[in-house]
Design a protein around this motif. Structure first.
Motif, PDB file in Angstrom:
ATOM      1  N   ASN A 119       9.699   5.933  -0.513  1.00  0.00           N
ATOM      2  CA  ASN A 119       8.943   6.662   0.513  1.00  0.00           C
ATOM      3  C   ASN A 119       8.642   5.798   1.735  1.00  0.00           C
ATOM      4  O   ASN A 119       8.691   6.258   2.876  1.00  0.00           O
ATOM      5  N   ARG A 120       8.354   4.519   1.493  1.00  0.00           N
ATOM      6  CA  ARG A 120       8.010   3.626   2.610  1.00  0.00           C
ATOM      7  C   ARG A 120       9.233   3.359   3.487  1.00  0.00           C
ATOM      8  O   ARG A 120       9.177   3.522   4.716  1.00  0.00           O
ATOM      9  N   VAL A 121      10.352   2.954   2.873  1.00  0.00           N
ATOM     10  CA  VAL A 121      11.522   2.634   3.691  1.00  0.00           C
ATOM     11  C   VAL A 121      12.094   3.888   4.350  1.00  0.00           C
ATOM     12  O   VAL A 121      12.683   3.806   5.429  1.00  0.00           O
ATOM     13  N   ALA A 122      11.890   5.049   3.730  1.00  0.00           N
ATOM     14  CA  ALA A 122      12.328   6.297   4.358  1.00  0.00           C
ATOM     15  C   ALA A 122      11.543   6.558   5.641  1.00  0.00           C
ATOM     16  O   ALA A 122      12.122   6.894   6.682  1.00  0.00           O
ATOM     17  N   ALA A 123      10.220   6.382   5.590  1.00  0.00           N
ATOM     18  CA  ALA A 123       9.386   6.619   6.776  1.00  0.00           C
ATOM     19  C   ALA A 123       9.628   5.562   7.850  1.00  0.00           C
ATOM     20  O   ALA A 123       9.582   5.864   9.048  1.00  0.00           O
ATOM     21  N   ILE A 124       9.878   4.338   7.430  1.00  0.00           N
ATOM     22  CA  ILE A 124      10.208   3.287   8.397  1.00  0.00           C
ATOM     23  C   ILE A 124      11.494   3.650   9.147  1.00  0.00           C
ATOM     24  O   ILE A 124      11.617   3.433  10.353  1.00  0.00           O
ATOM     25  N   THR A 125      12.436   4.228   8.420  1.00  0.00           N
ATOM     26  CA  THR A 125      13.750   4.524   8.986  1.00  0.00           C
ATOM     27  C   THR A 125      13.739   5.756   9.884  1.00  0.00           C
ATOM     28  O   THR A 125      14.361   5.770  10.946  1.00  0.00           O
ATOM     29  N   TRP A 126      13.015   6.789   9.462  1.00  0.00           N
ATOM     30  CA  TRP A 126      13.080   8.069  10.192  1.00  0.00           C
ATOM     31  C   TRP A 126      11.804   8.877   9.979  1.00  0.00           C
ATOM     32  O   TRP A 126      11.223   8.840   8.898  1.00  0.00           O
ATOM     33  N   GLY A 127      11.374   9.603  11.014  1.00  0.00           N
ATOM     34  CA  GLY A 127      10.271  10.542  10.840  1.00  0.00           C
ATOM     35  C   GLY A 127       9.113  10.325  11.785  1.00  0.00           C
ATOM     36  O   GLY A 127       9.077  10.922  12.871  1.00  0.00           O
ATOM     37  N   PRO A 128       8.112   9.503  11.384  1.00  0.00           N
ATOM     38  CA  PRO A 128       6.934   9.327  12.237  1.00  0.00           C
ATOM     39  C   PRO A 128       7.321   8.812  13.619  1.00  0.00           C
ATOM     40  O   PRO A 128       8.312   8.092  13.770  1.00  0.00           O
ATOM     41  N   LYS A 129       6.522   9.195  14.621  1.00  0.00           N
ATOM     42  CA  LYS A 129       6.878   8.841  15.992  1.00  0.00           C
ATOM     43  C   LYS A 129       6.955   7.332  16.201  1.00  0.00           C
ATOM     44  O   LYS A 129       7.860   6.824  16.868  1.00  0.00           O
ATOM     45  N   ARG A 130       5.974   6.609  15.661  1.00  0.00           N
ATOM     46  CA  ARG A 130       5.967   5.146  15.769  1.00  0.00           C
ATOM     47  C   ARG A 130       5.633   4.541  14.416  1.00  0.00           C
ATOM     48  O   ARG A 130       4.889   5.124  13.627  1.00  0.00           O
ATOM     49  N   VAL A 131       6.165   3.370  14.173  1.00  0.00           N
ATOM     50  CA  VAL A 131       5.869   2.597  12.963  1.00  0.00           C
ATOM     51  C   VAL A 131       5.262   1.275  13.395  1.00  0.00           C
ATOM     52  O   VAL A 131       5.810   0.591  14.274  1.00  0.00           O
ATOM     53  N   ILE A 132       4.122   0.927  12.806  1.00  0.00           N
ATOM     54  CA  ILE A 132       3.477  -0.353  13.113  1.00  0.00           C
ATOM     55  C   ILE A 132       3.487  -1.226  11.863  1.00  0.00           C
ATOM     56  O   ILE A 132       2.939  -0.845  10.826  1.00  0.00           O
ATOM     57  N   PHE A 133       4.104  -2.386  11.965  1.00  0.00           N
ATOM     58  CA  PHE A 133       4.082  -3.382  10.901  1.00  0.00           C
ATOM     59  C   PHE A 133       2.991  -4.408  11.185  1.00  0.00           C
ATOM     60  O   PHE A 133       2.852  -4.878  12.315  1.00  0.00           O
ATOM     61  N   VAL A 134       2.238  -4.774  10.151  1.00  0.00           N
ATOM     62  CA  VAL A 134       1.299  -5.894  10.243  1.00  0.00           C
ATOM     63  C   VAL A 134       1.758  -6.915   9.208  1.00  0.00           C
ATOM     64  O   VAL A 134       1.713  -6.658   8.004  1.00  0.00           O
ATOM     65  N   ILE A 135       2.214  -8.076   9.679  1.00  0.00           N
ATOM     66  CA  ILE A 135       2.898  -9.024   8.805  1.00  0.00           C
ATOM     67  C   ILE A 135       2.233 -10.392   8.884  1.00  0.00           C
ATOM     68  O   ILE A 135       2.189 -11.011   9.958  1.00  0.00           O
ATOM     69  N   GLY A 136       1.728 -10.875   7.752  1.00  0.00           N
ATOM     70  CA  GLY A 136       1.143 -12.210   7.691  1.00  0.00           C
ATOM     71  C   GLY A 136       2.203 -13.286   7.816  1.00  0.00           C
ATOM     72  O   GLY A 136       3.366 -13.095   7.446  1.00  0.00           O
ATOM     73  N   ILE A 137       1.804 -14.438   8.324  1.00  0.00           N
ATOM     74  CA  ILE A 137       2.733 -15.540   8.576  1.00  0.00           C
ATOM     75  C   ILE A 137       3.364 -16.041   7.277  1.00  0.00           C
ATOM     76  O   ILE A 137       4.448 -16.652   7.292  1.00  0.00           O
ATOM     77  N   ASN A 138       2.723 -15.768   6.139  1.00  0.00           N
ATOM     78  CA  ASN A 138       3.280 -16.165   4.841  1.00  0.00           C
ATOM     79  C   ASN A 138       4.536 -15.390   4.478  1.00  0.00           C
ATOM     80  O   ASN A 138       5.273 -15.792   3.571  1.00  0.00           O
ATOM     81  N   LYS A 139       4.815 -14.290   5.184  1.00  0.00           N
ATOM     82  CA  LYS A 139       6.000 -13.482   4.886  1.00  0.00           C
ATOM     83  C   LYS A 139       7.251 -13.984   5.625  1.00  0.00           C
ATOM     84  O   LYS A 139       8.337 -13.435   5.434  1.00  0.00           O
ATOM     85  N   VAL A 140       7.103 -15.007   6.442  1.00  0.00           N
ATOM     86  CA  VAL A 140       8.219 -15.488   7.253  1.00  0.00           C
ATOM     87  C   VAL A 140       9.155 -16.356   6.410  1.00  0.00           C
ATOM     88  O   VAL A 140       8.717 -17.246   5.679  1.00  0.00           O
ATOM     89  N   ALA A 141      10.440 -16.063   6.518  1.00  0.00           N
ATOM     90  CA  ALA A 141      11.471 -16.861   5.860  1.00  0.00           C
ATOM     91  C   ALA A 141      12.474 -17.321   6.918  1.00  0.00           C
ATOM     92  O   ALA A 141      12.635 -16.686   7.959  1.00  0.00           O
TER      93      ALA A 141
END
Length: 210
Positions: A119-141
């Motif tokens: 459900n999450r990757v589907a909405a990220i890909t298509w549908g809602p007008k805008r998608v906002i990601f909030v990503i902590g610096i620990n997620k950086v690779a």
């Protein structure tokens, strides 16, 4: 400035630069409260908004801030039945904003997510007008391959344990590349470019989520 904060700031701004080259709208915030303020600024009052299973946006206080403001909020955590939750999953596709974190992001700006239900990757890909990601610096690779490895070997076992899903990784914390019926790694999603600037990314200079 604290040397760790300085490093996070430098890394964060480098990622922002790379995200903008990929047509994302992107910002850097030093901490969670600054990120909450940023997201509230980005979404006009009265907008419809929902989110997936992100632990990041809940624990940082973003969802509570949305409930306390003048937004039309669709919160799956407040419903009682599976049918009601499914309705919110489907409602996501017509919302003004969809909020998410990420399992990982590469230094050059590719966002990696892994889903069990999709459900999450589907909405990220298509549908809602805008998608906002909030990503902590620990997620950086460092690379896309490293981001995928982080998503599978770090985020997925923790999320399997968080949702009490019966997978081998919950038993020993190690990815088995399993074919379990309860597998949490069914959909692997790479977002390498934002069509028409639909996606907004807020990088936060502190550890958030898994």
């Amino acid at each position: 400035m604290d040397i760790k904060k300085k490093r996070n700031l430098l890394l964060g701004h480098k990622i922002i630069e790379n995200l903008r080259k990929r047509h994302f709208e992107a910002y850097y915030c030093e901490d969670a409260q600054e990120a909450i303020n940023m997201v509230l600024t980005l979404m006009p009052q009265g907008s419809s908004v929902t989110w997936g299973g992100s632990d990041t946006i809940r624990k940082m206080g973003l969802t509570a801030a949305l409930h306390a403001s003048d937004y039309q909020v669709f919160d799956r955590d407040l419903v009682q039945t599976a049918e009601e939750k499914q309705a919110i999953y489907e409602r996501a596709f017509t919302c003004d904003y969809y909020l998410s974190s990420a399992n990982a992001i590469s230094e050059d700006g590719v966002i990696v997510n892994i889903d069990g239900n999709g459900n999450r990757v589907a909405a990220i890909t298509w549908g809602p007008k805008r998608v906002i990601f909030v990503i902590g610096i620990n997620k950086v690779a460092q690379t896309v391959d490293a981001a995928l490895a982080r998503a599978r070997s770090t985020a997925s076992p923790i999320n399997a344990a968080r949702f009490n899903i019966n997978t081998p990784c919950q038993t020993d914390g190690v990815c088995h590349n399993c074919k379990s019926l309860d597998c949490i790694c069914n959909y692997i999603h790479f977002l390498r470019h934002s069509p028409k600037g639909r996606h907004i990314v807020v990088i936060v200079g502190e550890e958030l989520g898994y």
